[in-house]
Design a protein around this motif. Structure first.
Motif, mmCIF file in Angstrom:
data_model
loop_
_atom_site.group_PDB
_atom_site.id
_atom_site.type_symbol
_atom_site.label_atom_id
_atom_site.label_comp_id
_atom_site.label_asym_id
_atom_site.label_seq_id
_atom_site.Cartn_x
_atom_site.Cartn_y
_atom_site.Cartn_z
ATOM 1 N N HIS A 53 0.852 -1.190 0.000
ATOM 2 C CA HIS A 53 0.000 0.000 0.000
ATOM 3 C C HIS A 53 0.886 1.237 0.000
ATOM 4 O O HIS A 53 1.717 1.419 0.887
ATOM 5 N N VAL A 54 0.697 2.107 -1.037
ATOM 6 C CA VAL A 54 1.539 3.292 -1.210
ATOM 7 C C VAL A 54 0.673 4.552 -1.196
ATOM 8 O O VAL A 54 -0.360 4.609 -1.871
ATOM 9 N N PRO A 65 7.423 7.847 0.589
ATOM 10 C CA PRO A 65 5.983 7.615 0.629
ATOM 11 C C PRO A 65 5.585 6.896 1.922
ATOM 12 O O PRO A 65 6.410 6.253 2.576
ATOM 13 N N THR A 66 4.340 6.995 2.259
ATOM 14 C CA THR A 66 3.811 6.236 3.397
ATOM 15 C C THR A 66 3.518 4.826 2.907
ATOM 16 O O THR A 66 2.808 4.643 1.902
ATOM 17 N N MET A 107 14.205 10.363 -6.163
ATOM 18 C CA MET A 107 13.855 9.745 -7.440
ATOM 19 C C MET A 107 12.674 8.795 -7.246
ATOM 20 O O MET A 107 12.369 8.403 -6.110
ATOM 21 N N ALA A 108 12.021 8.466 -8.348
ATOM 22 C CA ALA A 108 10.892 7.537 -8.285
ATOM 23 C C ALA A 108 11.376 6.217 -7.692
ATOM 24 O O ALA A 108 12.376 5.646 -8.142
ATOM 25 N N MET A 109 10.639 5.715 -6.686
ATOM 26 C CA MET A 109 11.147 4.565 -5.957
ATOM 27 C C MET A 109 10.134 3.454 -5.756
ATOM 28 O O MET A 109 10.481 2.405 -5.181
ATOM 29 N N VAL A 110 8.898 3.590 -6.211
ATOM 30 C CA VAL A 110 7.869 2.592 -5.897
ATOM 31 C C VAL A 110 8.219 1.234 -6.505
ATOM 32 O O VAL A 110 8.038 0.189 -5.874
ATOM 33 N N PHE A 111 8.723 1.225 -7.735
ATOM 34 C CA PHE A 111 9.095 -0.057 -8.337
ATOM 35 C C PHE A 111 10.186 -0.725 -7.499
ATOM 36 O O PHE A 111 10.136 -1.935 -7.227
ATOM 37 N N ALA A 112 11.200 0.069 -7.093
ATOM 38 C CA ALA A 112 12.276 -0.478 -6.263
ATOM 39 C C ALA A 112 11.730 -0.999 -4.936
ATOM 40 O O ALA A 112 12.178 -2.037 -4.432
ATOM 41 N N LEU A 113 10.727 -0.297 -4.382
ATOM 42 C CA LEU A 113 10.134 -0.746 -3.124
ATOM 43 C C LEU A 113 9.380 -2.062 -3.297
ATOM 44 O O LEU A 113 9.472 -2.961 -2.450
#
Length: 242
Positions: A53-54, A65-66, A107-113
């Motif tokens: 959950h982002v 992000p939370t 930097m964009a990090m959701v994919f890495a997360l």
């Protein structure tokens, strides 16, 4: 600046996770993460599933992000895996995601997360499978060693032989004492006294020396006495004649 980057990342994530991503709002969504298990895992066909959950803060990506990790919808849940429990593993996984987020600030990090979550969960499963296999092997090896010990016996060392010898001698002495006690008890029970062995001098003084031989040759002794008497009588006659 942050808003534009959020929209751009959201579009990229849509192309990467077309079936796994679910929007909740413009700044909040969930990504379904399915673990990959080794082929020899009993639940390789029904691996654990969870959702990342982002929620974007206004300053994202300069601010992390939370994040939360939640179970998937009921229709996507699988049988519980013996080496993974979201309820128990969630704090550890979130701590690792926080580290990844700090490493990717700006930097964009959701994919890495999402990938970090998947890898961390799979590592937990592999670690526990390895520990279970090691424990099973330890039990098997102990059982095999015990079986070999029963089959081959215990290796003899000078120390173990000395202990065995001392125990054996004690056992033999105890057996001898018990046998002697039993023999004396039997004699006492039958009221039979054990014969006393006399010395050679005691036998002579009591006139018992050689008695057995005399008794046995008693007939022969009588013949010898008769012959001696006849001889003596003949000698007397010769003396008178002279």
């Amino acid at each position: 600046m942050g808003k534009e980057e959020q929209v751009e990342e959201r579009e990229v994530l849509e192309s990467i996770f077309p079936d796994e991503i679910t929007d909740i709002s413009e700044t909040e969504f969930r990504i379904t993460v399915t673990l990959e298990l080794p082929e020899d895992d009993e639940q390789a066909d029904t691996p654990p599933v969870m959702q990342l959950h982002v929620r974007y803060p206004e300053a994202y990506p300069d601010e992390a992000p939370t994040l939360d990790i939640v179970p998937p919808p009921q229709d996507q849940q699988q049988e519980p895996h013996p080496h993974f429990s979201l309820a128990e593993d969630k704090p550890r996984l979130l701590a690792q995601l926080a580290e990844t987020a700090q490493e990717n600030l700006g930097m964009a990090m959701v994919f890495a997360l999402a990938m970090a979550l998947k890898e961390a969960a799979e590592a937990l499963v592999a670690e526990r499978r390895g520990a279970a296999a090691a424990a099973h092997e330890e039990v098997r090896a102990a059982a095999e060693e015990e079986e070999n010990r029963r089959f081959h016996g215990t290796a003899v060392t000078p120390e173990s032989f000395a202990r065995w010898r001392d125990a054996f001698l004690r056992e033999m002495e105890d057996a001898r004492v018990r046998a002697e006690e039993d023999r004396l008890a039997e004699l006492k029970k039958a009221r039979v006294k054990e014969p006393v062995k006399l010395t050679g001098r005691q036998l002579w003084e009591r006139g018992l020396a050689g008695k057995g031989e005399v008794d046995e040759g008693e007939g022969e002794g009588e013949d010898d006495d008769g012959a001696a008497a006849g001889l003596e009588e003949g000698v007397d006659r010769l003396k008178v004649a002279a």
